[in-house]
Design an enzyme around this catalytic site. Structure first.
Site, short mmCIF file in Angstrom:
data_model
loop_
_atom_site.label_atom_id
_atom_site.label_comp_id
_atom_site.label_asym_id
_atom_site.label_seq_id
_atom_site.Cartn_x
_atom_site.Cartn_y
_atom_site.Cartn_z
CG HIS A 197 0.67 -11.22 -10.46
ND1 HIS A 197 1.23 -11.29 -11.54
CD2 HIS A 197 0.78 -10.12 -9.82
CE1 HIS A 197 2.42 -10.11 -10.94
NE2 HIS A 197 1.61 -9.19 -10.41
CG HIS A 220 1.56 -7.24 -5.96
ND1 HIS A 220 3.47 -6.91 -6.28
CD2 HIS A 220 1.18 -6.29 -7.06
CE1 HIS A 220 3.12 -7.20 -7.64
NE2 HIS A 220 2.05 -7.28 -8.29
CG LEU A 221 -0.02 -10.64 -0.02
CD1 LEU A 221 -0.25 -11.67 1.13
CD2 LEU A 221 -1.39 -10.43 1.02
NE ARG A 222 1.45 -2.81 -2.28
CZ ARG A 222 2.50 -2.30 -3.42
NH1 ARG A 222 2.78 -3.55 -3.95
NH2 ARG A 222 1.15 -1.70 -4.95
CG ASN A 237 6.57 -5.44 -6.17
OD1 ASN A 237 6.34 -6.46 -5.36
ND2 ASN A 237 5.75 -4.73 -6.79
CE LYS A 265 6.79 -9.52 -11.83
NZ LYS A 265 5.57 -9.63 -11.41
CG HIS A 282 5.70 -5.79 -15.65
ND1 HIS A 282 4.76 -5.61 -14.53
CD2 HIS A 282 6.12 -5.58 -16.52
CE1 HIS A 282 4.78 -4.41 -14.91
NE2 HIS A 282 5.51 -4.67 -15.95
CG HIS A 323 0.44 -8.44 -14.95
ND1 HIS A 323 1.11 -8.31 -16.53
CD2 HIS A 323 1.41 -8.36 -13.85
CE1 HIS A 323 2.46 -8.50 -15.56
NE2 HIS A 323 2.48 -7.55 -14.26
CG ASP A 365 -0.98 -7.15 -11.01
OD1 ASP A 365 0.25 -6.91 -9.77
OD2 ASP A 365 -0.91 -6.30 -11.49
CG HIS A 391 0.30 1.51 -4.79
ND1 HIS A 391 1.25 2.14 -4.44
CD2 HIS A 391 -0.03 1.02 -5.74
CE1 HIS A 391 2.32 0.95 -5.47
NE2 HIS A 391 1.04 0.46 -6.38
CB ALA A 405 1.56 1.95 -11.62
#
Ligand code: NCD
Ligand code: ZN
Length: 337
Positions: A12, A14-16, A40, A95, A134, A168, A240, A244, A256
């Protein structure tokens, strides 16, 4: 002391995109052989073409590393069978986000009735595409995960052949639900194994530990540790890690997400060693996930050595978990064993 992990995976992540992708992706690619990449983005990844071109950008950003990005689509209730059959080649999972529950989830699901979800879920079940969820309602923040459990149960019962990953998980209640249904599985993050809500807001407020779902109580953390430390077949590591920019975290409205990718393996080794279960880390960070998802990641050995290092204050404009602190284990740079 040293520990060699075979093909560790982050289930899980997030690589943006854009500059952030180029800054963070190499950090994951260095330590992991594959990762489930969350969809996302703005706009979210909802088509074959978007998944393919995002994968290309990730491969571009991680060139030179043996690293396989396992792509996901952002769940929509009206994906049809033919579309999913085509896109199946390009993705590892879909997802599901409840609408508005976390970063960039505005286009998520509003109606959780089985009737509304069935068209997509039926097709996924037939095609063998895992569903990542989620699992939070929009209720009181500490109760959101527990309140979502009946939804997990409804879906698990109605679609017994669908693999459902509770992403998560943070509560004892979620661990108990996970063990009740054969087709439920879960990812567990590094930070939820380490911290409770006290670490976030019990003293000075620590924005870099603020994430969704929020960290919970000591007894919840204990329940997570229990299944992670024994590397229970139904659980796998998913960081996860959610970067940011510092300006979005150290702000009146704090975004978050905990950025843990560069510290994940050393911090896990430290935690597993302290619990005297270091031998179970391989299962937790790779073997279980391979079985659950039925996939074989690129063969890659990552060597951890017991040698302390100081975690950088920042990676670019992102503050990592444990910034400025000492960790007792590190990834050996000249790994290739
Ligand atoms: C994630 C993000 O920033 O994309 N944030 C988080 O707090 N975990 C989204 C998510 O996984 O909820
Ligand atoms: Zn996430």
């Amino acid at each position: 002391m040293r520990l060699i992990l075979c093909s560790p995976m982050d289930m899980h992540l997030h690589l943006r995109d854009g500059n952030m992708l180029r800054a963070v992706a190499p950090l994951s690619a260095k330590n992991f052989s594959a990762a489930i990449v969350m969809p996302n983005l703005i706009p979210p990844v909802t088509s074959e073409q978007m998944a393919q071109s995002y994968k290309k950008r990730i491969l571009e950003a991680t060139k030179g590393e043996d690293f396989e990005p396992l792509m996901t689509l952002f769940f929509k209730s009206d994906y049809n069978y033919d579309f999913l059959k085509r896109v199946k080649e390009d993705i590892a999972a879909i997802k599901l986000y409840p609408a508005g529950i976390t970063t960039n989830s505005q286009g998520g699901v509003e109606n959780f009735s089985l009737e509304a979800l069935a068209p997509t879920l039926e097709a996924m079940s037939e095609l063998g595409i895992p569903l990542c969820v989620h699992g939070e309602t929009s209720g009181f923040v500490m109760d959101r995960e527990a309140e979502f459990i009946p939804i997990y149960e409804r879906i698990a019962k109605r679609f017994p052949n669908l693999k459902i990953i509770m992403e998560h998980i943070t509560t004892k209640a979620a661990v108990e639900a996970l063990l009740r249904y054969e087709n439920l599985y879960a990812t567990i993050t590094l930070h939820h194994l380490y911290i409770t809500l006290d670490d976030v807001i019990g003293g000075l407020m620590r924005p870099h530990l603020f994430c969704k779902p929020v960290a919970k109580r000591p007894e919840d953390r204990m329940a997570l540790r229990k299944v992670a430390f024994m590397a229970h077949d139904k659980v796998m590591f998913g960081s996860d890690s959610a970067p940011h920019p510092r300006s979005a975290k150290e702000a009146p409205g704090c975004a978050a997400g905990v950025f843990s990718a560069p510290v994940a393996l050393p911090a896990l080794a430290q935690l597993f060693e302290a619990a005297d279960v270091l031998e179970n880390l391989q299962k937790f960070v790779s073997d279980n996930a391979q079985k659950i998802y039925g996939l074989t990641p690129p063969a890659k050995k990552v060597k951890l050595i017991k040698k302390s290092w100081r975690v950088p204050d920042r990676y670019g404009n992102v503050v990592p978990m444990f910034a400025g602190e000492e960790l007792g284990w590190r990834v050996d740079e000249d790994t290739a064993a």
